[in-house]
Write a protein that holds these residues in place. Structure first.
Motif, PDB file in Angstrom:
ATOM      1  N   VAL A  85       0.864  -1.179   0.000  1.00  0.00           N
ATOM      2  CA  VAL A  85       0.000   0.000   0.000  1.00  0.00           C
ATOM      3  C   VAL A  85       0.905   1.236   0.000  1.00  0.00           C
ATOM      4  CG1 VAL A  85      -1.859   1.185   1.220  1.00  0.00           C
ATOM      5  CG2 VAL A  85      -1.720  -1.314   1.300  1.00  0.00           C
ATOM      6  N   TYR A  86       0.806   2.038  -1.060  1.00  0.00           N
ATOM      7  CA  TYR A  86       1.689   3.187  -1.251  1.00  0.00           C
ATOM      8  C   TYR A  86       0.895   4.486  -1.260  1.00  0.00           C
ATOM      9  CZ  TYR A  86       4.734  -0.368  -3.375  1.00  0.00           C
ATOM     10  OH  TYR A  86       5.487  -1.474  -3.629  1.00  0.00           O
ATOM     11  N   PRO A  87       1.457   5.541  -0.666  1.00  0.00           N
ATOM     12  CA  PRO A  87       0.827   6.854  -0.827  1.00  0.00           C
ATOM     13  C   PRO A  87       1.095   7.384  -2.233  1.00  0.00           C
ATOM     14  CG  PRO A  87       2.844   7.045   0.476  1.00  0.00           C
ATOM     15  CD  PRO A  87       2.630   5.580   0.200  1.00  0.00           C
ATOM     16  N   GLU A  88       0.092   8.029  -2.800  1.00  0.00           N
ATOM     17  CA  GLU A  88       0.224   8.685  -4.100  1.00  0.00           C
ATOM     18  C   GLU A  88      -0.400  10.067  -3.998  1.00  0.00           C
ATOM     19  OE1 GLU A  88      -1.094   6.254  -7.411  1.00  0.00           O
ATOM     20  OE2 GLU A  88       0.977   5.558  -7.515  1.00  0.00           O
ATOM     21  N   ALA A  89      -0.183  10.889  -5.007  1.00  0.00           N
ATOM     22  CA  ALA A  89      -0.658  12.271  -4.986  1.00  0.00           C
ATOM     23  C   ALA A  89      -2.165  12.362  -4.747  1.00  0.00           C
ATOM     24  CB  ALA A  89      -0.289  12.968  -6.290  1.00  0.00           C
ATOM     25  N   ASN A  90      -2.936  11.474  -5.350  1.00  0.00           N
ATOM     26  CA  ASN A  90      -4.399  11.530  -5.230  1.00  0.00           C
ATOM     27  C   ASN A  90      -4.949  10.533  -4.228  1.00  0.00           C
ATOM     28  OD1 ASN A  90      -4.474  13.543  -7.132  1.00  0.00           O
ATOM     29  ND2 ASN A  90      -4.737  12.134  -8.832  1.00  0.00           N
ATOM     30  N   GLY A  91      -4.102   9.929  -3.400  1.00  0.00           N
ATOM     31  CA  GLY A  91      -4.601   8.960  -2.425  1.00  0.00           C
ATOM     32  C   GLY A  91      -3.638   7.811  -2.226  1.00  0.00           C
ATOM     33  N   THR A  92      -4.067   6.616  -2.638  1.00  0.00           N
ATOM     34  CA  THR A  92      -3.324   5.399  -2.331  1.00  0.00           C
ATOM     35  C   THR A  92      -3.346   4.436  -3.501  1.00  0.00           C
ATOM     36  OG1 THR A  92      -3.879   5.602   0.016  1.00  0.00           O
ATOM     37  CG2 THR A  92      -3.287   3.428  -0.741  1.00  0.00           C
ATOM     38  N   ARG A  93      -2.210   3.764  -3.710  1.00  0.00           N
ATOM     39  CA  ARG A  93      -2.128   2.678  -4.690  1.00  0.00           C
ATOM     40  C   ARG A  93      -1.921   1.379  -3.929  1.00  0.00           C
ATOM     41  NH1 ARG A  93       2.941   2.817  -7.667  1.00  0.00           N
ATOM     42  NH2 ARG A  93       3.595   0.875  -6.711  1.00  0.00           N
ATOM     43  N   VAL A  94      -2.637   0.338  -4.341  1.00  0.00           N
ATOM     44  CA  VAL A  94      -2.533  -0.976  -3.716  1.00  0.00           C
ATOM     45  C   VAL A  94      -2.107  -1.971  -4.786  1.00  0.00           C
ATOM     46  CG1 VAL A  94      -3.776  -2.802  -2.494  1.00  0.00           C
ATOM     47  CG2 VAL A  94      -4.343  -0.404  -2.050  1.00  0.00           C
ATOM     48  N   ASP A  95      -0.957  -2.583  -4.567  1.00  0.00           N
ATOM     49  CA  ASP A  95      -0.485  -3.658  -5.446  1.00  0.00           C
ATOM     50  C   ASP A  95      -0.785  -4.981  -4.746  1.00  0.00           C
ATOM     51  OD1 ASP A  95       0.477  -1.785  -7.215  1.00  0.00           O
ATOM     52  OD2 ASP A  95       2.577  -2.013  -6.629  1.00  0.00           O
ATOM     53  N   TYR A  96      -1.607  -5.809  -5.369  1.00  0.00           N
ATOM     54  CA  TYR A  96      -2.012  -7.101  -4.804  1.00  0.00           C
ATOM     55  C   TYR A  96      -1.225  -8.220  -5.478  1.00  0.00           C
ATOM     56  CZ  TYR A  96      -4.865 -11.209  -3.862  1.00  0.00           C
ATOM     57  OH  TYR A  96      -5.276 -12.462  -3.494  1.00  0.00           O
ATOM     58  N   TYR A  97      -0.654  -9.096  -4.670  1.00  0.00           N
ATOM     59  CA  TYR A  97       0.091 -10.249  -5.166  1.00  0.00           C
ATOM     60  C   TYR A  97      -0.493 -11.518  -4.561  1.00  0.00           C
ATOM     61  CZ  TYR A  97       3.722  -6.776  -6.251  1.00  0.00           C
ATOM     62  OH  TYR A  97       4.416  -5.699  -6.732  1.00  0.00           O
TER      63      TYR A  97
END
Length: 116
Positions: A85-97
């Motif tokens: 779970v990463y912070p991004e400019a517009n909120g959050t990105r979630v990379d699922y593996y």
């Protein structure tokens, strides 16, 4: 002395999960999701949803740890599935593996998606 054995076992499991996660991160995520919520809120929600015994039975597990690069990782036993779970400019990105594409992995992905 009794406390040392469980701690040693826990550290070994984290080490195994960590190497599995690093290997998976070398490839593309199974899915990428986005949210406008804060990373901490999203990661805690995913952790709690993965711990739901009514959904995952005896396989219900969810562990949360901060990432050195920022953000959080939520993972299951033996890293069968995990999210970064990463912070991004517009909120959050979630990379699922996920190690497999079975019904449990699909339920974990769906549970993560409800937290967005």
């Amino acid at each position: 002395m009794r406390a040392l054995l469980p701690m040693a076992v826990a550290l070994m499991l984290v080490g195994c999960a960590s190497s599995t996660m690093e290997a998976a991160r070398g490839g593309a995520p199974t899915a990428q999701l986005a949210s406008q919520k804060a990373p901490q809120i999203v990661s805690q929600c995913i952790q709690f949803s993965w711990q739901e015994e009514a959904t995952f039975g005896v396989d219900a597990s969810g562990y949360l740890q901060p990432r050195k690069q920022g953000g959080y990782t939520v993972y299951t036993r033996e890293a069968q599935a995990f999210v970064d779970v990463y912070p991004e400019a517009n909120g959050t990105r979630v990379d699922y593996y996920a190690q497999s594409n079975d019904s449990t992995a699909l339920r974990r992905r769906a549970a993560a998606a409800t937290c967005l």
